[in-house]
Design a protein around this motif. Structure first.
Motif, PDB file in Angstrom:
ATOM      1  N   LEU A 184     -18.992 -18.546  72.407  1.00  0.00           N
ATOM      2  CA  LEU A 184     -18.978 -17.641  73.553  1.00  0.00           C
ATOM      3  C   LEU A 184     -20.093 -16.614  73.411  1.00  0.00           C
ATOM      4  O   LEU A 184     -20.505 -16.279  72.295  1.00  0.00           O
ATOM      5  CB  LEU A 184     -17.634 -16.924  73.641  1.00  0.00           C
ATOM      6  CG  LEU A 184     -16.399 -17.799  73.808  1.00  0.00           C
ATOM      7  CD1 LEU A 184     -15.143 -16.983  73.552  1.00  0.00           C
ATOM      8  CD2 LEU A 184     -16.367 -18.421  75.190  1.00  0.00           C
ATOM      9  N   ASP A 185     -20.558 -16.084  74.541  1.00  0.00           N
ATOM     10  CA  ASP A 185     -21.544 -15.023  74.459  1.00  0.00           C
ATOM     11  C   ASP A 185     -20.847 -13.687  74.220  1.00  0.00           C
ATOM     12  O   ASP A 185     -19.615 -13.593  74.193  1.00  0.00           O
ATOM     13  CB  ASP A 185     -22.418 -14.983  75.715  1.00  0.00           C
ATOM     14  CG  ASP A 185     -21.678 -14.447  76.932  1.00  0.00           C
ATOM     15  OD1 ASP A 185     -20.436 -14.345  76.885  1.00  0.00           O
ATOM     16  OD2 ASP A 185     -22.334 -14.127  77.935  1.00  0.00           O
ATOM     17  N   ASP A 204     -20.407 -11.093  75.969  1.00  0.00           N
ATOM     18  CA  ASP A 204     -19.649 -10.521  77.075  1.00  0.00           C
ATOM     19  C   ASP A 204     -18.478 -11.389  77.514  1.00  0.00           C
ATOM     20  O   ASP A 204     -17.712 -10.992  78.399  1.00  0.00           O
ATOM     21  CB  ASP A 204     -20.570 -10.283  78.279  1.00  0.00           C
ATOM     22  CG  ASP A 204     -21.679  -9.290  77.974  1.00  0.00           C
ATOM     23  OD1 ASP A 204     -21.406  -8.327  77.229  1.00  0.00           O
ATOM     24  OD2 ASP A 204     -22.810  -9.493  78.460  1.00  0.00           O
ATOM     25  N   GLY A 205     -18.336 -12.573  76.940  1.00  0.00           N
ATOM     26  CA  GLY A 205     -17.273 -13.476  77.360  1.00  0.00           C
ATOM     27  C   GLY A 205     -17.502 -14.055  78.741  1.00  0.00           C
ATOM     28  O   GLY A 205     -16.554 -14.455  79.418  1.00  0.00           O
ATOM     29  N   ARG A 206     -18.756 -14.129  79.187  1.00  0.00           N
ATOM     30  CA  ARG A 206     -19.068 -14.649  80.521  1.00  0.00           C
ATOM     31  C   ARG A 206     -19.751 -16.000  80.486  1.00  0.00           C
ATOM     32  O   ARG A 206     -19.980 -16.601  81.535  1.00  0.00           O
ATOM     33  CB  ARG A 206     -19.960 -13.646  81.266  1.00  0.00           C
ATOM     34  CG  ARG A 206     -19.283 -12.299  81.515  1.00  0.00           C
ATOM     35  CD  ARG A 206     -20.225 -11.323  82.184  1.00  0.00           C
ATOM     36  NE  ARG A 206     -19.567 -10.034  82.411  1.00  0.00           N
ATOM     37  CZ  ARG A 206     -20.169  -8.960  82.881  1.00  0.00           C
ATOM     38  NH1 ARG A 206     -21.473  -9.022  83.191  1.00  0.00           N
ATOM     39  NH2 ARG A 206     -19.509  -7.827  83.049  1.00  0.00           N
ATOM     40  N   GLN A 207     -20.091 -16.471  79.297  1.00  0.00           N
ATOM     41  CA  GLN A 207     -20.703 -17.783  79.155  1.00  0.00           C
ATOM     42  C   GLN A 207     -20.079 -18.497  77.968  1.00  0.00           C
ATOM     43  O   GLN A 207     -19.678 -17.862  76.979  1.00  0.00           O
ATOM     44  CB  GLN A 207     -22.214 -17.678  78.942  1.00  0.00           C
ATOM     45  CG  GLN A 207     -23.016 -17.323  80.183  1.00  0.00           C
ATOM     46  CD  GLN A 207     -24.510 -17.330  79.906  1.00  0.00           C
ATOM     47  OE1 GLN A 207     -25.001 -16.547  79.095  1.00  0.00           O
ATOM     48  NE2 GLN A 207     -25.238 -18.204  80.569  1.00  0.00           N
ATOM     49  N   VAL A 208     -20.026 -19.807  78.064  1.00  0.00           N
ATOM     50  CA  VAL A 208     -19.517 -20.631  76.978  1.00  0.00           C
ATOM     51  C   VAL A 208     -20.457 -21.815  76.796  1.00  0.00           C
ATOM     52  O   VAL A 208     -21.015 -22.344  77.765  1.00  0.00           O
ATOM     53  CB  VAL A 208     -18.075 -21.113  77.267  1.00  0.00           C
ATOM     54  CG1 VAL A 208     -18.008 -21.896  78.573  1.00  0.00           C
ATOM     55  CG2 VAL A 208     -17.541 -21.957  76.123  1.00  0.00           C
ATOM     56  N   ALA A 209     -20.656 -22.196  75.540  1.00  0.00           N
ATOM     57  CA  ALA A 209     -21.421 -23.399  75.221  1.00  0.00           C
ATOM     58  C   ALA A 209     -20.559 -24.273  74.326  1.00  0.00           C
ATOM     59  O   ALA A 209     -19.799 -23.767  73.496  1.00  0.00           O
ATOM     60  CB  ALA A 209     -22.744 -23.052  74.528  1.00  0.00           C
ATOM     61  N   TRP A 210     -20.655 -25.558  74.518  1.00  0.00           N
ATOM     62  CA  TRP A 210     -19.869 -26.474  73.699  1.00  0.00           C
ATOM     63  C   TRP A 210     -20.641 -27.765  73.483  1.00  0.00           C
ATOM     64  O   TRP A 210     -21.604 -28.077  74.170  1.00  0.00           O
ATOM     65  CB  TRP A 210     -18.528 -26.767  74.361  1.00  0.00           C
ATOM     66  CG  TRP A 210     -18.588 -27.569  75.626  1.00  0.00           C
ATOM     67  CD1 TRP A 210     -18.489 -28.930  75.768  1.00  0.00           C
ATOM     68  CD2 TRP A 210     -18.776 -27.065  76.957  1.00  0.00           C
ATOM     69  NE1 TRP A 210     -18.586 -29.291  77.088  1.00  0.00           N
ATOM     70  CE2 TRP A 210     -18.749 -28.181  77.839  1.00  0.00           C
ATOM     71  CE3 TRP A 210     -18.942 -25.776  77.488  1.00  0.00           C
ATOM     72  CZ2 TRP A 210     -18.918 -28.038  79.209  1.00  0.00           C
ATOM     73  CZ3 TRP A 210     -19.095 -25.646  78.853  1.00  0.00           C
ATOM     74  CH2 TRP A 210     -19.078 -26.766  79.701  1.00  0.00           C
ATOM     75  N   LYS A 211     -20.182 -28.521  72.499  1.00  0.00           N
ATOM     76  CA  LYS A 211     -20.816 -29.796  72.167  1.00  0.00           C
ATOM     77  C   LYS A 211     -19.733 -30.831  71.939  1.00  0.00           C
ATOM     78  O   LYS A 211     -18.701 -30.562  71.320  1.00  0.00           O
ATOM     79  CB  LYS A 211     -21.684 -29.668  70.921  1.00  0.00           C
ATOM     80  CG  LYS A 211     -22.281 -30.994  70.440  1.00  0.00           C
ATOM     81  CD  LYS A 211     -23.074 -30.812  69.177  1.00  0.00           C
ATOM     82  CE  LYS A 211     -23.479 -32.164  68.595  1.00  0.00           C
ATOM     83  NZ  LYS A 211     -22.312 -32.900  68.076  1.00  0.00           N
TER      84      LYS A 211
END
Length: 388
Positions: free
Chosen positions: A163-164, A166-173
């Motif tokens: 998570l970034d 600010d909790g406004r973006q997420v990245a996953w694999k």
């Protein structure tokens, strides 16, 4: 005469036997109806209990696949938990302890139906948390947890989730697909995907990009600028860990040189494909990858050694190339370190104590000491919740 009298039909004044039979029939009908009603109630109760038990099971095993952000969430947990207990706050930040969140306001919020949660991020609007589940056979889960503890799945089946700030973006694999999306009103939106090596691991967001380690057992990192297509792997094959960024965009990391100390701090320049800049090898670090840069890019808290003993170190990043910029900050860190403000950080030590590092005290020569948390189960380590 007798036969004629026997053949004559006379009205019977009273029939006790018939009345008894009719009363017995009425009683039997009432008992039958009551039995049928009880059977129906029992079937309804058992069915409701079975549904509730199935809904309370944590997501394990099976063939759960990655959630499609364009579809509805895979699972909803809408069973409200018991009312949270209010007690004196354990710390100035939220903590993950024994399957619940102990808030800075003294509430205990049970996380029901999420399974084991490895880390959490408090939303800035105060409406709850984002919780990242521990790895399972079905992968990792990302939960949106409301203030009362009810949870909803945002993402399922990922190999890794980050998570970034600010909790406004997420990245996953998952597998060879690296993806990122925004989090808007509890849903994922505007997904971007890239093809990456199967062993690549996303680590964190850095200045709007996702920092990716090319392989968990080899040095080398790359920044993914959230563009679709194959990941450009870059030229960095030296950095072993990266802790954050300076205000000018350079990254603070560490390398393991061929000779000399176990690991040392360096600066990596994204404009030079993460090439190393000055210093070539700065202060010595522990090499375990635990540490974080403060939000303003001024300070680094990292594990190392001081006066021959293992210690957390506070590093002044404006004087990274001088030994005077490093001071002992407290006992060695376990888990993650969270900066709640640009001059205050929290982490847990190996004994389960909570350590609050105040920059002004450390720079005056007063390292932080751990605080024991009341009611902490034996062997349990608190996890500091980020954000908020």
């Amino acid at each position: 005469m007798m036969s004629r009298r026997a053949a004559v039909t006379r009205a019977v004044a009273a029939d006790p036997a018939g009345a008894a039979i009719r009363q017995a029939n009425r009683i039997q009908r009432r008992r039958t109806m009551a039995g049928v009603g009880l059977a129906v109630l029992a079937i309804v109760a058992v069915s409701a209990g079975s549904l509730q038990l199935r809904d309370n099971r944590p997501p394990t095993g099976g063939t759960v696949v990655i959630g499609d952000p364009d579809q509805r969430p895979l699972v909803d947990r809408t069973i409200p938990p018991p009312g949270p207990d209010t007690a004196p706050p354990l710390a100035e930040v939220d903590l993950l302890i024994d399957g619940s969140i102990a808030t800075a306001q003294g509430r205990r919020v049970a996380l029901l139906g999420t399974g084991e949660v490895e880390r959490a991020h408090r939303l800035t609007d105060g409406r709850g948390w984002l919780a990242v589940g521990a790895p399972t056979l079905a992968g990792r889960f990302l939960w949106a947890v409301a203030a009362d503890g009810t949870a909803q799945v945002l993402l399922a089946g990922a190999d890794e989730i980050v998570l970034d700030a600010d909790g406004r973006q997420v990245a996953w694999k998952q597998g060879t697909v690296l993806a990122a999306a925004g989090i808007v009103n509890g849903e994922l939106a505007t997904t971007v995907r890239a093809e990456v090596p199967a062993e690549a691991v996303p680590l964190r967001f850095v200045n709007g990009a996702v920092l990716v380690r090319l392989a968990p057992d080899r040095p080398g990192h790359v920044l993914w600028p959230l563009r679709p297509g194959p990941l450009v792997q870059g030229a960095d094959r030296a950095s072993t860990h990266i802790f954050g960024a300076l205000p000018d965009g350079r990254l603070v990391g560490e390398i393991t040189p061929g000779t000399g100390p176990t690991a040392c701090l360096i600066l990596l320049d994204p404009a030079r494909d993460l090439g190393t800049g000055q210093p070539d090898c700065g202060p010595e670090s522990a090499g375990d990858g635990r540490g974080a840069v403060s939000p303003d890019g001024r300070w680094l808290l990292v594990n190392g050694r001081s006066a021959g003993e293992d210690s957390a170190l506070l590093v002044d990043l404006t004087r990274l190339d001088t030994s005077t910029g490093v001071r002992p900050a407290g006992p060695p860190m376990t888990g993650t370190v969270v900066w709640s403000t640009p001059d205050t950080a929290y982490y847990a030590d190996a004994a389960g104590g909570l350590v609050r590092v105040a920059v002004d005290r450390v720079t005056e020569g007063r390292p932080a000491v751990p605080t024991a948390l009341p009611g902490l189960p034996a062997g349990e380590l608190p996890v500091v919740v980020s954000g908020g």
